[in-house]
Design a protein around this motif. Sequence first.
Motif, PDB file in Angstrom:
ATOM      1  N   ARG A 280       4.218  95.433  77.190  1.00 20.68           N
ATOM      2  CA  ARG A 280       4.265  96.111  78.490  1.00 20.68           C
ATOM      3  C   ARG A 280       5.681  96.272  79.040  1.00 20.68           C
ATOM      4  NH1 ARG A 280       2.100  94.255  82.936  1.00 20.68           N
ATOM      5  NH2 ARG A 280       2.447  92.094  82.383  1.00 20.68           N
ATOM      6  N   LEU A 281       6.653  95.695  78.391  1.00 18.20           N
ATOM      7  CA  LEU A 281       8.041  95.814  78.837  1.00 18.20           C
ATOM      8  C   LEU A 281       8.477  97.275  78.708  1.00 18.20           C
ATOM      9  CD1 LEU A 281       9.842  93.378  79.677  1.00 18.20           C
ATOM     10  CD2 LEU A 281      10.947  93.612  77.468  1.00 18.20           C
ATOM     11  N   GLU A 282       8.941  97.855  79.790  1.00 17.99           N
ATOM     12  CA  GLU A 282       9.350  99.260  79.748  1.00 17.99           C
ATOM     13  C   GLU A 282      10.834  99.431  79.474  1.00 17.99           C
ATOM     14  OE1 GLU A 282       7.818 101.719  82.850  1.00 17.99           O
ATOM     15  OE2 GLU A 282       5.933 100.599  82.919  1.00 17.99           O
ATOM     16  N   HIS A 283      11.636  98.486  79.933  1.00 20.90           N
ATOM     17  CA  HIS A 283      13.084  98.568  79.749  1.00 20.90           C
ATOM     18  C   HIS A 283      13.613  97.205  79.349  1.00 20.90           C
ATOM     19  CE1 HIS A 283      12.961 102.478  81.675  1.00 20.90           C
ATOM     20  NE2 HIS A 283      12.255 101.932  82.645  1.00 20.90           N
ATOM     21  N   GLU A 284      14.585  97.203  78.479  1.00 24.57           N
ATOM     22  CA  GLU A 284      15.201  95.965  78.021  1.00 24.57           C
ATOM     23  C   GLU A 284      15.651  95.092  79.202  1.00 24.57           C
ATOM     24  OE1 GLU A 284      19.193  95.828  75.871  1.00 24.57           O
ATOM     25  OE2 GLU A 284      17.715  95.854  74.238  1.00 24.57           O
ATOM     26  N   GLU A 285      16.117  95.722  80.262  1.00 24.37           N
ATOM     27  CA  GLU A 285      16.607  94.992  81.429  1.00 24.37           C
ATOM     28  C   GLU A 285      15.522  94.121  82.063  1.00 24.37           C
ATOM     29  OE1 GLU A 285      17.020  98.498  81.215  1.00 24.37           O
ATOM     30  OE2 GLU A 285      18.940  98.149  80.220  1.00 24.37           O
ATOM     31  N   GLU A 286      14.268  94.528  81.930  1.00 25.61           N
ATOM     32  CA  GLU A 286      13.164  93.745  82.486  1.00 25.61           C
ATOM     33  C   GLU A 286      13.069  92.363  81.848  1.00 25.61           C
ATOM     34  OE1 GLU A 286       9.288  95.785  83.136  1.00 25.61           O
ATOM     35  OE2 GLU A 286      10.367  97.489  82.266  1.00 25.61           O
ATOM     36  N   ALA A 287      13.541  92.240  80.623  1.00 28.51           N
ATOM     37  CA  ALA A 287      13.489  90.956  79.918  1.00 28.51           C
ATOM     38  C   ALA A 287      14.334  89.910  80.640  1.00 28.51           C
ATOM     39  CB  ALA A 287      13.959  91.125  78.482  1.00 28.51           C
ATOM     40  N   TYR A 288      15.383  90.350  81.305  1.00 28.61           N
ATOM     41  CA  TYR A 288      16.212  89.405  82.052  1.00 28.61           C
ATOM     42  C   TYR A 288      15.428  88.767  83.197  1.00 28.61           C
ATOM     43  CZ  TYR A 288      20.215  91.232  79.504  1.00 28.61           C
ATOM     44  OH  TYR A 288      21.093  91.596  78.516  1.00 28.61           O
TER      45      TYR A 288
ATOM     46  N   ILE B 188      13.508  94.499  72.828  1.00 27.10           N
ATOM     47  CA  ILE B 188      14.685  93.719  73.229  1.00 27.10           C
ATOM     48  C   ILE B 188      15.634  93.517  72.049  1.00 27.10           C
ATOM     49  CG2 ILE B 188      13.521  92.519  75.128  1.00 27.10           C
ATOM     50  CD1 ILE B 188      13.472  90.026  73.155  1.00 27.10           C
ATOM     51  N   GLU B 189      15.585  94.414  71.103  1.00 30.69           N
ATOM     52  CA  GLU B 189      16.330  94.247  69.853  1.00 30.69           C
ATOM     53  C   GLU B 189      17.808  93.937  70.084  1.00 30.69           C
ATOM     54  OE1 GLU B 189      16.545  96.322  65.475  1.00 30.69           O
ATOM     55  OE2 GLU B 189      15.752  97.477  67.150  1.00 30.69           O
ATOM     56  N   ASN B 190      18.422  94.574  71.065  1.00 32.51           N
ATOM     57  CA  ASN B 190      19.841  94.350  71.334  1.00 32.51           C
ATOM     58  C   ASN B 190      20.135  92.953  71.881  1.00 32.51           C
ATOM     59  OD1 ASN B 190      20.590  96.973  70.547  1.00 32.51           O
ATOM     60  ND2 ASN B 190      20.014  97.759  72.562  1.00 32.51           N
ATOM     61  N   LEU B 191      19.112  92.259  72.342  1.00 29.75           N
ATOM     62  CA  LEU B 191      19.298  90.929  72.920  1.00 29.75           C
ATOM     63  C   LEU B 191      19.056  89.804  71.914  1.00 29.75           C
ATOM     64  CD1 LEU B 191      17.371  91.482  76.297  1.00 29.75           C
ATOM     65  CD2 LEU B 191      19.809  91.828  75.827  1.00 29.75           C
ATOM     66  N   LEU B 192      18.457  90.121  70.792  1.00 26.57           N
ATOM     67  CA  LEU B 192      18.088  89.094  69.817  1.00 26.57           C
ATOM     68  C   LEU B 192      19.321  88.541  69.094  1.00 26.57           C
ATOM     69  CD1 LEU B 192      14.914  90.752  68.276  1.00 26.57           C
ATOM     70  CD2 LEU B 192      15.005  88.845  69.892  1.00 26.57           C
ATOM     71  N   PRO B 193      19.346  87.230  68.869  1.00 23.71           N
ATOM     72  CA  PRO B 193      20.457  86.634  68.126  1.00 23.71           C
ATOM     73  C   PRO B 193      20.497  87.164  66.689  1.00 23.71           C
ATOM     74  CG  PRO B 193      19.067  84.935  69.130  1.00 23.71           C
ATOM     75  CD  PRO B 193      18.364  86.237  69.307  1.00 23.71           C
ATOM     76  N   GLU B 194      21.676  87.081  66.079  1.00 28.64           N
ATOM     77  CA  GLU B 194      21.842  87.574  64.709  1.00 28.64           C
ATOM     78  C   GLU B 194      20.959  86.842  63.709  1.00 28.64           C
ATOM     79  OE1 GLU B 194      25.816  87.864  63.235  1.00 28.64           O
ATOM     80  OE2 GLU B 194      26.552  88.725  65.109  1.00 28.64           O
TER      81      GLU B 194
END
Length: 137
Positions: free
Chosen positions: A80-88, A110-116
């Motif tokens: 249901r997350l619409e924007h990555e920013e909502e994850a914050y 949230i791919e851009n937020l995931l650790p390597e």
Amino acid sequence: MQIIVNNEEELDKVVDQVLPLLEQHKIFAFDAKMGSGKTTFIARLIGAISEGADVSSPTFGYVKEHETNLGTVHHFDLYRLEHEEEAYDIGIEEYLYGDEICLIEWPKKIENLLPENTVWVNIEVAPDQARIFDIAL
């Protein structure tokens, strides 16, 4: 590593391969289409490391916590997350960079937020309805 599962009973083949990874990795991203078996597999995995766990999708709360033999496991459903920013807003960074295990459904949100060092578990549905698990470290 690729594992083909023909029915739900065979999920333990995949669980057996993922269990040792839980000791070295904390973030697991489960990428698959709706109905591919993400929640079913995560329930089986959590069941293998805990007693009497009642695992269902945390869709309406984004995250559910499960106490296991390996400590707290956080099960995310970010559908249901619409924007990555909502994850914050749910404190995603504290989870992702903490010491506890995170099992994430719909990780591309949230791919851009995931650790390597995230372990990616891709699940595809074959034409014969078998599930193809592709685990990438």
